[in-house]
Design a protein around this motif. Structure first.
Motif: not given
Length: 245
Positions: A76-97
């Motif tokens: 929850l905190v990661c996706e809010i803070w990093f605009n739809g990404q956790s550390i894992g999502k950022r590493a894989r270049n994917i995000k929530v929209i």
């Protein structure tokens, strides 16, 4: 994986590639590594502290809460803070929209997080895998409830497109109404031009040009592609010299 079409707030259809199941699983595994790293770090800190901190029940509960709560709220905190990404999502270049292409609201992130209990915990990851594979829009149950999806982030514009032409003060603005457009509108135009260069998507160019003419209430003898490029040139000039002219 087939693309999903999203109608933006500017009423323009833009296609996104849903994150593959493989990307989402790898992102999840990377996040698990983060979890284990935190547990190991916390254990080392705990072992190095004096046992007096655990001398009463309240102290023990408080101390271990510090180790557990960050893991509970990590996604929850990661996706809010990093605009739809956790550390894992950022590493894989994917995000929530959101399904309309906008950034999710905090309430949407909370819904996704709450439904992780069903998606990932109670029945294992298979519920998520089945939902993502069957839905066609890359949505697990939490995404369905929150109206979100997870997409692969593609380069928005090429370096050549970002390299704007050098304009001097003698430049003549052909469409002064570009001042009515927002930065988001200009970014969409860049994406549309890039898409045209990649796959010759004339339909999207025409749709975008028509919508912009309606927004700015202008007519133009330029063809649709030239019209979009003229908007970018005029916008560049007005951003550079608008206050001086």
């Amino acid at each position: 994986m087939s693309k999903i079409k999203i109608r933006t707030a500017q009423n323009v259809e833009v296609a996104f590639t849903p994150a593959s199941i493989g990307d989402r699983i790898i992102a999840y595994l990377i996040d698990l590594v983060v979890f284990f790293a935190w547990i190991i770090l916390f254990s080392l800190i705990a072992s190095g502290l004096n046992d007096r901190i655990f001398s009463d029940r309240i102290g023990t509960i408080f101390f271990f809460a510090i180790g557990i709560i960050p893991l509970m709220f990590y996604d929850l905190v990661c996706e809010i803070w990093f605009n739809g990404q956790s550390i894992g999502k950022r590493a894989r270049n994917i995000k929530v929209i959101k399904l309309d292409g906008s950034a999710p609201t905090i309430s949407a992130y909370i819904l996704r997080w709450l439904f992780r209990l069903i998606d990932m915990s109670l029945f294992g990851p298979w519920v998520s895998v089945i939902a993502i594979a069957a839905g066609g829009k890359g949505q697990r149950l939490g995404d369905l409830v929150a109206g979100t999806t997870v997409i692969r982030i593609e380069p928005k514009v090429s370096l050549d497109l970002l390299r704007q032409p050098v304009l001097d003060e003698a430049y003549e603005v052909m469409i002064p109404e570009v001042s009515l457009l927002s930065d988001a509108d200009i970014e969409i135009i860049r994406q549309v031009i890039q898409r045209y260069k990649e796959i010759n998507d004339t339909r999207l160019v025409g749709q975008t040009a028509q919508k912009l003419k309606e927004i700015m209430q202008v007519e133009s003898a330029l063809d649709d592609y030239a019209f979009l490029e003229q908007i970018l040139s005029d916008h560049t000039f007005l951003m550079a010299y608008g206050d001086e002219s």
